[in-house]
Scaffold this active site. Structure first.
Site, PDB file in Angstrom:
ATOM      1  NE  ARG A  38      -4.257  -2.279   1.798  1.00  0.00           N
ATOM      2  CZ  ARG A  38      -4.808  -2.544   2.582  1.00  0.00           C
ATOM      3  NH1 ARG A  38      -4.536  -2.519   4.207  1.00  0.00           N
ATOM      4  NH2 ARG A  38      -5.770  -3.382   2.495  1.00  0.00           N
ATOM      5  N   GLY A 357     -10.188  -9.812  -1.699  1.00  0.00           N
ATOM      6  CA  GLY A 357      -9.138 -10.096  -0.936  1.00  0.00           C
ATOM      7  C   GLY A 357      -8.698 -11.674  -1.378  1.00  0.00           C
ATOM      8  N   GLY A 380     -13.496  -3.786   0.061  1.00  0.00           N
ATOM      9  CA  GLY A 380     -14.821  -3.271   0.308  1.00  0.00           C
ATOM     10  C   GLY A 380     -15.302  -2.200  -0.722  1.00  0.00           C
TER      11      GLY A 380
HETATM   12  P1  ADP Z   1     -13.119 -12.522  -2.414  1.00  0.00           P
HETATM   13  O1  ADP Z   1     -12.332 -12.312  -0.934  1.00  0.00           O
HETATM   14  O2  ADP Z   1     -12.099 -12.501  -3.459  1.00  0.00           O
HETATM   15  O3  ADP Z   1     -14.314 -11.520  -2.580  1.00  0.00           O
HETATM   16  P2  ADP Z   1     -14.979 -14.447  -1.384  1.00  0.00           P
HETATM   17  O4  ADP Z   1     -14.411 -14.245   0.114  1.00  0.00           O
HETATM   18  O5  ADP Z   1     -16.203 -14.247  -1.537  1.00  0.00           O
HETATM   19  O6  ADP Z   1     -13.886 -13.884  -2.220  1.00  0.00           O
HETATM   20  O7  ADP Z   1     -14.801 -16.201  -1.504  1.00  0.00           O
HETATM   21  C1  ADP Z   1     -13.396 -16.817  -1.303  1.00  0.00           C
HETATM   22  C2  ADP Z   1     -13.606 -18.139  -0.472  1.00  0.00           C
HETATM   23  O8  ADP Z   1     -14.673 -19.012  -1.083  1.00  0.00           O
HETATM   24  C3  ADP Z   1     -12.333 -19.032  -0.292  1.00  0.00           C
HETATM   25  O9  ADP Z   1     -12.047 -19.111   0.897  1.00  0.00           O
HETATM   26  C4  ADP Z   1     -12.966 -20.227  -0.985  1.00  0.00           C
HETATM   27  O10 ADP Z   1     -11.933 -21.303  -0.375  1.00  0.00           O
HETATM   28  C5  ADP Z   1     -14.163 -20.269  -1.005  1.00  0.00           C
HETATM   29  N1  ADP Z   1     -14.805 -21.330  -1.833  1.00  0.00           N
HETATM   30  C6  ADP Z   1     -14.720 -21.340  -3.105  1.00  0.00           C
HETATM   31  N2  ADP Z   1     -15.404 -22.538  -3.719  1.00  0.00           N
HETATM   32  C7  ADP Z   1     -15.769 -23.069  -2.685  1.00  0.00           C
HETATM   33  C8  ADP Z   1     -16.703 -24.230  -2.541  1.00  0.00           C
HETATM   34  N3  ADP Z   1     -16.911 -25.109  -3.661  1.00  0.00           N
HETATM   35  N4  ADP Z   1     -16.910 -24.733  -1.352  1.00  0.00           N
HETATM   36  C9  ADP Z   1     -16.644 -23.933  -0.340  1.00  0.00           C
HETATM   37  N5  ADP Z   1     -16.060 -23.011  -0.479  1.00  0.00           N
HETATM   38  C10 ADP Z   1     -15.476 -22.411  -1.466  1.00  0.00           C
END
Ligand code: ADP
Ligand code: MG
Length: 399
Positions: A38, A357, A380
């Protein structure tokens, strides 16, 4: 997005005081900065202002001190790291307004840089209190916002200052806004969105906004299970929000009406236990998931087909991994699709913007983050932008 001013509009700033909002909410362990990303993001803005002769006062928040002075959250702790990245001496000022800041400004020479204290030590910051805004502004000649990651908050130093001082986007803010505009503001069509991650509930507004904007919506990750269940597929013991199947169907109907093609996995990677390389691992058609199995990734043929969809598109916006990528081999779909998107970007046929993230972590893991057109690290704020919301910090910059 209407126009905002950039540092190109600034001209000579010799001796003028720049109040510059940056993101110094740095990962720390035992008082030591563990990741300088950052700081590096705002370095071009800070150094350019310094070269233009401004006295540069950096404003930032750190943690959640909730309007109290918390010594373990003082920005004095980041001064060393900022000096290292900038290659310049940086003064620390333990206030954000008033006589102490005025005295510091008197001591600074044109081109000098200071970090003011954690803005969230003052209650007026998060309340966007006009009295605090006025007091901070009194020590500055103009305002620069280089913290897109805080632009979804209407705080004194993210929104208020832009209303009372001549306001400019810093270089990092400018790059982010230009990239986001290319991806969803005025994108070259056809546009694809990849939305994945754990839950539909955390991204309902994103999905609702995107179906009206994009030509192809690729749904993966745990949230795909809810959509599959909505279509009557038995998802076994997969992560699934059964109570949201009605909402999922509504989103599919909206997509249909808007001419957006939704791609759900037709082939999946399943296991009976959630562990690395489990003995029960297998790939199957989405209609063959057993009651004691869970879907943990998109299958390889389905990913290849999704890659073919990307080949027909000119713009891609991506949030959320395709599978449980932290645990091998459930990273395979995310890695493969990321590599296809990166290759198309390098070829020049795709503009690719990604954020979130876990998404950034997954793209780094795939080793292709540098090949995307733009990667947003603003959690966010990036999501709110994907939801089509107006970000107060940006609106204020646009006047
Ligand atoms: P970001 O932080 O990029 O917005 P999210 O926090 O929404 O993404 O999602 C990420 C999480 O989703 C990861 O920890 C990943 O392990 C989980 N995930 C993805 N596919 C599955 C699945 N089929 N079953 C359980 N968890 C999943
Ligand atoms: Mg996440």
């Amino acid at each position: 997005m209407s126009a905002f001013k950039t540092l190109d509009d600034l001209g000579d700033a010799t001796g003028k005081v720049a109040l510059v909002r940056v993101d110094l909410n740095l990962p720390m362990q035992d008082g030591v900065v563990t990741d300088e990303t950052r700081i590096r993001a705002s370095a071009p803005t800070v150094l350019e202002l310094s070269e233009k002769g401004a006295k540069v006062l950096l404003l930032a928040h750190f943690g959640r001190p909730k309007g109290e002075r918390v010594s373990t959250q003082s920005l004095s702790m980041v001064v060393g790291a900022v000096e290292r990245v900038l290659g310049k001496e940086v003064m620390f000022v333990p206030e954000i307004a008033g006589e102490v800041v005025a005295q510091a400004v008197g001591i600074l020479r044109p081109g000098d840089i200071a970090i003011l204290e954690n803005t969230r030590f003052w209650k007026g910051e998060e309340k966007n209190d006009p009295a605090l805004v006025k007091a901070i502004a009194a020590n500055g000649d103009f305002y620069v916002n280089d913290a897109f990651s805080a632009a979804h908050r209407a705080h004194a130093t993210t929104e208020g200052l832009a209303r009372v001082l001549p306001a400019y986007a810093g270089r990092s803010m400018q790059a982010e806004l230009e990239a986001l505009d290319k991806a969803l503001g005025k994108p070259v069509k056809p546009v694809a969105a990849v939305v994945g991650g754990a839950k539909v509930s955390s991204k309902l507004d994103v999905l609702k906004h995107l179906v009206a904007q994009v030509d192809h919506l690729i749904i993966g990750g745990g949230m795909a299970n809810t959509f599959l269940a909505a279509k009557g597929v038995n998802v076994g013991k997969s992560l699934c929000e059964h109570e949201l199947t009605g909402t999922a169907n509504e989103i599919l109907e909206t997509a249909d009406k808007a001419g957006c093609t939704v791609h759900l996995p037709y082939e999946v990677v399943v296991a009976k236990e959630f562990a690395a390389n489990p003995p029960s691992l297998r790939t199957c058609n989405v209609h063959e998931v057993a009651a004691d199995e869970m879907i943990l990734d998109v299958g390889p043929s389905a990913v290849e087909a999704l890659g073919d969809v990307l080949k027909t598109c000119r713009t891609l916006v991506w949030n959320g991994p395709m599978g449980a990528f932290e645990t091998p081999p459930f990273d395979a779909a995310t890695v493969a699709l990321a590599k296809t998107a990166a290759a198309l970007t390098v070829e020049g046929s795709l503009t690719s913007v990604a954020g979130g993230g876990d998404t950034v972590a997954a793209l780094n893991h795939a080793g292709v983050a540098q090949d995307f057109t733009y990667i947003s690290t603003a959690g966010g704020a990036f999501l709110e932008w994907m939801e089509g919301k107006e970000l107060p910090g940006i609106s204020a910059l646009c006047g």
